[in-house]
Design an enzyme around this catalytic site. Structure first.
Site, PDB file in Angstrom:
ATOM      1  N   TYR A 119      58.920  75.613 -45.166  1.00 48.30           N
ATOM      2  CA  TYR A 119      58.790  74.529 -46.139  1.00 48.30           C
ATOM      3  C   TYR A 119      59.273  74.978 -47.514  1.00 48.30           C
ATOM      4  O   TYR A 119      60.029  74.277 -48.190  1.00 48.30           O
ATOM      5  CB  TYR A 119      57.329  74.085 -46.205  1.00 48.30           C
ATOM      6  N   LYS A 123      62.479  73.412 -49.550  1.00 46.15           N
ATOM      7  CA  LYS A 123      62.316  72.720 -50.826  1.00 46.15           C
ATOM      8  C   LYS A 123      63.066  73.447 -51.951  1.00 46.15           C
ATOM      9  O   LYS A 123      63.613  72.794 -52.859  1.00 46.15           O
ATOM     10  CB  LYS A 123      60.838  72.572 -51.164  1.00 46.15           C
TER      11      LYS A 123
END
Length: 231
Positions: A119, A123
């Site tokens: 993640y 991002k």
């Protein structure tokens, strides 16, 4: 919340996604994106604003994260953003106008959070992609920016708190503003970047986290502020 906020400002919004979304769109599938955009063009006209908000997460220690989970998170959270930017951005470039707002996260882009290797990498990649597209397309009438939320009171976060995965007070203790963000806090930032008020802003990332990523003192933020004020 973002769609609602844009509608309040007069935008005609196409709400896309999986399952019960009015317009079906799977960011992992280029043909699905193209089909959805064609439907939007037929019903609403050529897109002038794109908000990339699709994301998934798989939480595990980095040494135990499977390649399948890594690939899924990167495909949705980063490559999916790229696909949508390409497909919708091509139409915007042809028209010579448009605004793209990518939803990134302080996780990865500003701070490291254990268990979020995929993640965080995705991002952080969204922020990098935003910078490149912002400078590539600025001279052709298309602005590209990002919003980096901190902890937000979403259904997913509330479920994690109910299940004991997150402790709300521990999270709030690290936020100088003293609360989780509401979805509307993020939505208002998106509306600002999509509006003419940000007409000379591109390739930038707006952090919306109540001071979470800026805070660096030991212990809870509320105690640190209280001690400073008392002294």
């Amino acid at each position: 919340a973002i769609a609602d906020a844009l509608e309040r400002e007069g935008a005609r919004v196409a709400r896309t996604g999986l399952a019960s979304a009015p317009i079906q769109l799977d960011v992992r599938d280029r043909s699905s994106i193209e089909k959805a955009v064609e439907e939007i063009e037929r019903t609403l006209g050529r897109p002038t604003i794109l908000v990339n908000n699709a994301a998934v997460n798989r939480i595990a220690p980095a040494e135990g994260l499977s390649e399948d989970d890594w690939s899924l998170v990167l495909d949705v959270n980063l490559t999916g953003v790229f696909r949508c930017c390409q497909i919708v951005g091509e139409r915007m470039l042809e028209a010579g106008r448009g605004v793209i707002v990518n939803i990134a996260s302080v996780t990865g882009a500003e701070v490291g959070v254990p268990g979020r290797a995929a993640y965080g990498a995705a991002k952080a990649g969204v922020v990098g992609l935003t910078r490149v597209l912002g400078v590539e397309w600025a001279g052709r009438g298309v602005r590209v920016n990002a919003v980096e939320p901190g902890p937000v009171r979403t259904r997913m976060v509330e479920a994690a708190m109910r299940d004991g995965i997150l402790d709300e007070q521990e999270v709030v203790d690290r936020i100088p503003a003293g609360r989780l963000a509401d979805p509307d806090d993020v939505a208002r930032a998106v509306v600002l970047l999509a509006s003419p008020d940000a007409g000379f802003v591109t390739g930038q990332t707006l952090v919306v986290d109540g001071g979470y990523s800026a805070y660096g003192a030991a212990g809870p933020a509320s105690r640190a502020v209280g001690e400073s004020a008392a002294s």
